[in-house]
Design a protein around this motif. Structure first.
Motif, short mmCIF file in Angstrom:
data_model
loop_
_atom_site.label_atom_id
_atom_site.label_comp_id
_atom_site.label_asym_id
_atom_site.label_seq_id
_atom_site.Cartn_x
_atom_site.Cartn_y
_atom_site.Cartn_z
N GLU A 1 0.84 -1.20 0.00
CA GLU A 1 0.00 0.00 0.00
C GLU A 1 0.88 1.25 0.00
O GLU A 1 0.56 2.26 0.62
CB GLU A 1 -0.97 0.00 1.19
CG GLU A 1 -1.93 -1.18 1.16
CD GLU A 1 -2.93 -1.15 2.31
OE1 GLU A 1 -2.82 -0.28 3.18
OE2 GLU A 1 -3.83 -2.01 2.31
N GLY A 2 2.01 1.15 -0.71
CA GLY A 2 2.93 2.27 -0.82
C GLY A 2 2.72 3.04 -2.11
O GLY A 2 1.78 2.79 -2.86
N TRP A 3 3.64 3.95 -2.38
CA TRP A 3 3.53 4.87 -3.52
C TRP A 3 4.40 4.36 -4.65
O TRP A 3 5.58 4.09 -4.47
CB TRP A 3 3.99 6.25 -3.08
CG TRP A 3 3.59 7.38 -4.01
CD1 TRP A 3 3.30 7.31 -5.33
CD2 TRP A 3 3.43 8.76 -3.64
NE1 TRP A 3 2.98 8.54 -5.82
CE2 TRP A 3 3.05 9.45 -4.82
CE3 TRP A 3 3.59 9.48 -2.45
CZ2 TRP A 3 2.82 10.84 -4.83
CZ3 TRP A 3 3.36 10.84 -2.46
CH2 TRP A 3 2.98 11.51 -3.63
N THR A 4 3.82 4.22 -5.84
CA THR A 4 4.60 3.89 -7.02
C THR A 4 4.22 4.81 -8.16
O THR A 4 3.06 5.21 -8.28
CB THR A 4 4.42 2.41 -7.43
OG1 THR A 4 5.33 2.09 -8.48
CG2 THR A 4 3.01 2.11 -7.89
N ALA A 5 5.21 5.17 -8.98
CA ALA A 5 4.99 6.04 -10.13
C ALA A 5 5.45 5.33 -11.39
O ALA A 5 6.53 4.73 -11.42
CB ALA A 5 5.76 7.36 -9.97
N ALA A 6 4.62 5.38 -12.44
CA ALA A 6 4.96 4.79 -13.73
C ALA A 6 5.19 5.92 -14.73
O ALA A 6 4.29 6.74 -14.95
CB ALA A 6 3.84 3.87 -14.22
N VAL A 7 6.39 5.96 -15.30
CA VAL A 7 6.71 6.95 -16.33
C VAL A 7 6.51 6.28 -17.68
O VAL A 7 7.16 5.27 -17.99
CB VAL A 7 8.15 7.48 -16.19
CG1 VAL A 7 8.43 8.57 -17.22
CG2 VAL A 7 8.39 8.01 -14.78
#
Length: 353
Positions: free
Chosen positions: A155-161
């Motif tokens: 339940e953490g933060w992930t970013a997809a570029v």
């Protein structure tokens, strides 16, 4: 976005304009002659910049707003400081989801990664995300997917570029992951809406992946791969480079092993990264209850088994803690593994089953 949607005005020319004028407002206020004199922008491109009331522009802006997409221009207060400091920062980002993004760790690797490395990357990213460290990757198959899933597990933060427009999903098999990241994390693209996933977009995408991060973890990469391009960007940007070791016979590990030869930080667990870049974030995982050591084992077998818990331990550490020789420990671990009470993980690490 008026500049971004101008035919013939690509990323390089847009960056040149920004360097010459210092702000988007100054660019849009300039006439074609000034645009040419200061940034060598051809007159036909300058005349093609759409007006603010252009119907196509307003329609596109409305569609993006309906999808929750925001535009983040260089010079805005919420433009990431780390990204702004790289050699060629994007002038405009399309962002969907949580923003601004804290400094995170980039994770890249082979689209055809081995199941063992996929599991290891997912475990590492799960623990990093549990320590409030965002995971940045590219939504590709293989290692990218494992990295995003690990962060979401915690339940953490992930970013997809993305290497395509913010309104395009690539690859299609990751459509559910795309939607989950949009709802719980962050999607980022410098490409204009509708842009398909062209091969030429991905190397430039990689500079953003590393540019948003304090460090880059390369997991299972061939000698000539996009992952090593990302590592090169990371070195140019002054970021720390980490790599997972792999079997020398496996072609998709040749690149990561080469990085380790050149001085990249060797990683076998999340703590290797945390202690270098986020020491204050480290929280030892809560121990899970384990069954008692089998009393039918010999005394030396029990001595080794007692060293193992739910967190992986390298064989060298087991030797140190048990006081036995490496040969004795290897034989005992094999015996315990055959019994089903011990599991071997990549990197000569072991834990209780």
């Amino acid at each position: 976005m008026r500049l971004h949607l101008t035919p013939g005005l690509g990323q390089r020319r847009l960056s040149n304009l920004y360097q010459a004028f210092g702000s988007v407002d100054e660019i849009l206020a300039a006439d074609p002659v000034t645009l040419y004199r200061r940034a060598r922008l051809p007159k036909n491109i300058a005349l093609a910049i759409p007006p603010a009331d252009c119907s196509q522009l307003l329609r596109t802006a409305g569609e993006l707003a309906a999808e929750g997409v925001q535009l983040v221009c260089r010079g805005n207060d919420n433009y990431p400081d780390l990204l702004d400091a790289i050699h060629d920062p994007p002038v405009l980002l399309y962002v969907r989801g949580r923003f601004p993004l804290p400094e995170g760790l980039a994770v890249v690797g082979s689209r055809r990664a081995s199941p063992d490395n996929m599991r290891l990357v997912r475990d590492i990213c799960r623990e990093l995300a549990a320590c409030d460290i965002p995971i940045v990757s590219g939504l590709a198959r293989g290692i990218d997917t494992a990295a995003h899933l690990g962060a979401l597990d915690a339940e953490g933060w992930t970013a997809a570029v993305l290497g395509c427009g913010i309104d395009r999903i690539y690859p299609q098999e990751n459509s559910r992951l795309f939607q989950k990241i949009a709802a719980e994390g962050t999607l980022i693209s410098e490409q204009p809406p509708g842009m398909p996933p062209k091969a030429g977009n991905f190397p430039s995408r990689n500079r953003i992946v590393s540019g948003l991060s304090r460090g880059v973890l390369v997991a299972e990469a061939a000698v000539r791969s996009g992952s090593l391009i990302t590592a090169d960007f990371a070195l140019e940007q002054g970021r720390e480079v980490f790599a997972l070791p792999g079997p020398v016979q496996r072609p998709t590990c040749a690149g990561t092993n080469a990085l380790l030869k050149e001085g990249a930080h060797l990683v076998t667990e999340a703590r290797d990264i945390i202690e270098l870049l986020w020491r204050k974030n480290y929280r030892p995982p809560s121990p899970e209850p384990l069954p008692d050591v089998d009393e039918n084992l010999s005394e030396t077998d029990r001595k080794v088994a007692r060293q193992l818990g739910s967190s992986p331990l390298h064989i060298d550490e087991i030797v140190r803690k048990s006081g036995l020789t490496p040969m004795e420990v290897s034989a005992i671990l094999l015996h315990l593994e055959l019994q089903g009470s011990v599991v071997q993980l990549p990197g000569m690490r072991y834990q209780r089953a």
